[in-house]
Design an enzyme around this catalytic site. Structure first.
Site, short mmCIF file in Angstrom:
data_model
loop_
_atom_site.label_atom_id
_atom_site.label_comp_id
_atom_site.label_asym_id
_atom_site.label_seq_id
_atom_site.Cartn_x
_atom_site.Cartn_y
_atom_site.Cartn_z
N LEU A 148 58.41 44.04 67.38
CA LEU A 148 58.75 45.44 67.20
C LEU A 148 60.26 45.56 67.29
O LEU A 148 60.91 44.82 68.04
CB LEU A 148 58.10 46.31 68.29
CG LEU A 148 56.58 46.40 68.33
CD1 LEU A 148 56.13 47.26 69.50
CD2 LEU A 148 56.02 46.95 67.02
N ASP A 149 60.83 46.48 66.54
CA ASP A 149 62.27 46.72 66.64
C ASP A 149 62.62 47.10 68.08
O ASP A 149 61.79 47.61 68.83
CB ASP A 149 62.69 47.85 65.71
CG ASP A 149 62.52 47.50 64.24
OD1 ASP A 149 62.43 46.30 63.94
OD2 ASP A 149 62.47 48.42 63.42
N LYS A 150 63.88 46.87 68.43
CA LYS A 150 64.34 47.17 69.78
C LYS A 150 63.94 48.56 70.24
O LYS A 150 63.43 48.74 71.36
CB LYS A 150 65.86 47.01 69.84
CG LYS A 150 66.49 47.45 71.15
CD LYS A 150 68.00 47.39 71.10
CE LYS A 150 68.62 47.94 72.38
NZ LYS A 150 70.10 47.92 72.34
N THR A 152 61.66 50.61 68.95
CA THR A 152 60.28 51.01 68.66
C THR A 152 59.42 50.65 69.88
O THR A 152 59.53 49.55 70.41
CB THR A 152 59.75 50.29 67.41
OG1 THR A 152 60.53 50.69 66.28
CG2 THR A 152 58.29 50.65 67.16
N ARG A 247 60.29 51.98 58.58
CA ARG A 247 61.55 52.72 58.48
C ARG A 247 62.09 52.69 57.06
O ARG A 247 62.55 53.71 56.53
CB ARG A 247 62.56 52.13 59.46
CG ARG A 247 62.10 52.19 60.91
CD ARG A 247 62.93 51.30 61.82
NE ARG A 247 64.30 51.78 61.95
CZ ARG A 247 65.26 51.11 62.57
NH1 ARG A 247 65.00 49.93 63.12
NH2 ARG A 247 66.47 51.61 62.65
#
Length: 349
Positions: A148-150, A152, A247
């Site tokens: 997961l993105d930082k 998110t 995104r």
């Protein structure tokens, strides 16, 4: 991995290395010259540092293709080797929702980097996993099979054994792992839909991803859950797992995620309370809400559902209030799938 490596061993990385380009390097590209002068580091690694802005030529960021003439002062911000530094156990609080001998289910908070990388060599989920589960040092990437993105939040699965990791990767490749996200996007999304558009590195901005013809296949399904003030709450389901996929795809169809600092563009002005809530949120409005997979050991399908984190819930309530909506909405009403024989685990705060 070198188990004897201690933090003090990379204290040399604190100060940049300053070099004067010798006359014999005149006419060479910056990356080639550095490869000759800093023989302890590979050319690809040096090129990455240049692209990351870690190499200055006479005080200005350099480019790998810059031609040198000799006499330039070059400052190189040496970065530690991930194999030696990044994969070190670090104590941290992990929100573990489920664990058994085969898998671990983590509820990742926003702000936590999953895997070490440039600028984030420590304090990552991987470091915390190695401390909490020492056996993961024998599993590639400490058992991490997806990221997961930082900024998110939400659900992730981690494999505790190599066999489990291989099976989970196979499920991801077969698109049988179901990952559902809640996203607050800008504007009014009028109907459910699908984005089928390849994603690759942005041609001009290397820190961004974009829909490009040469990219890898990427498919995102989205479903409208609620219309808010200037925004829409949608559920996104991934078929593929490309970097920044939701995104990029939502921005591609004109509905970037609320508060997204990279893909959000310039949002339209809203009511003062909405603008303030968006400023306070300070991350993309994305939460991994539901995760379903076939357990590698039992073969049984299992599903986890996590509550919205507090910051997401606050933003959602502000947007609902500004739209004049009542407050009897239940975040669990969105899931109308027939789980059948699936074991469903609801995680409550």
């Amino acid at each position: 991995m070198n188990s004897d490596f201690e933090p003090d061993d990379y204290s040399d990385f604190a100060e940049p290395r300053v070099l004067t380009i010798p006359a014999e390097c005149a006419g060479q590209r910056l990356d080639a010259a550095l490869a000759c002068l800093l023989v302890d580091y590979s050319r690809s690694r040096l090129t990455t540092w240049i692209k990351d802005g870690l190499v200055l030529v006479d005080g200005k960021p350099g480019s790998p293709k810059d031609k040198l003439w000799g006499g330039e002062t070059v400052s190189v911000d040496i970065q530690p080797n991930p194999d030696e530094v990044a994969f070190q156990p670090e104590a941290m609080d992990l929100d573990v929702l489920h664990e058994d001998e085969t898998i671990i289910i983590i509820n990742k908070p926003p702000g936590l980097v999953v895997h070490p990388g440039s600028g984030n060599w420590s304090g990552t989920l991987l470091n915390g996993l190695l401390h909490a589960y020492p056996e993961l040092k024998s599993v590639p990437r400490a058992g991490i099979v997806h990221r997961l993105d930082k900024d998110t939040s939400g659900l992730m699965v981690v494999a505790r054994t190599l066999a489990a990791q291989n099976l989970l990767v196979q499920q991801l490749q077969a698109r049988s792992v179901k990952r559902h996200y809640f996203a607050i996007v800008q504007g009014e999304v009028r109907r459910d839909g699908k984005v089928d558009a390849p994603i690759g590195r942005h041609p001009k901005d290397r820190i961004k991803m974009a829909v490009v013809g040469t990219g890898k296949p990427a498919v995102t399904h989205y479903r409208v859950l609620e219309h808010l003030s200037g925004h829409t709450l949608v559920e996104c389901r991934l078929e593929t797992g490309r970097t920044h996929q939701i995104r990029v795809h939502m921005a591609h169809i004109g509905h970037p995620l609320a508060a997204d600092p990279v893909y959000g563009g310039r949002p339209k002005l809203q009511e003062p309370e909405v603008n303030m809530a968006l400023e306070d949120f300070a991350r993309q409005a994305l939460h991994a809400k539901k995760l379903s997979l076939v357990h590698p050991a039992s073969g049984k399908t299992m599903t986890w559902k996590s509550p919205l984190p507090q910051d997401f819930d606050i933003l959602l309530n502000v947007l609902r209030s500004a739209a004049g909506l009542d407050d009897d909405w239940d975040e669990d009403d969105w899931d109308d799938e027939d789980d059948g024989d699936t074991e469903v685990i609801y995680v409550r705060e």
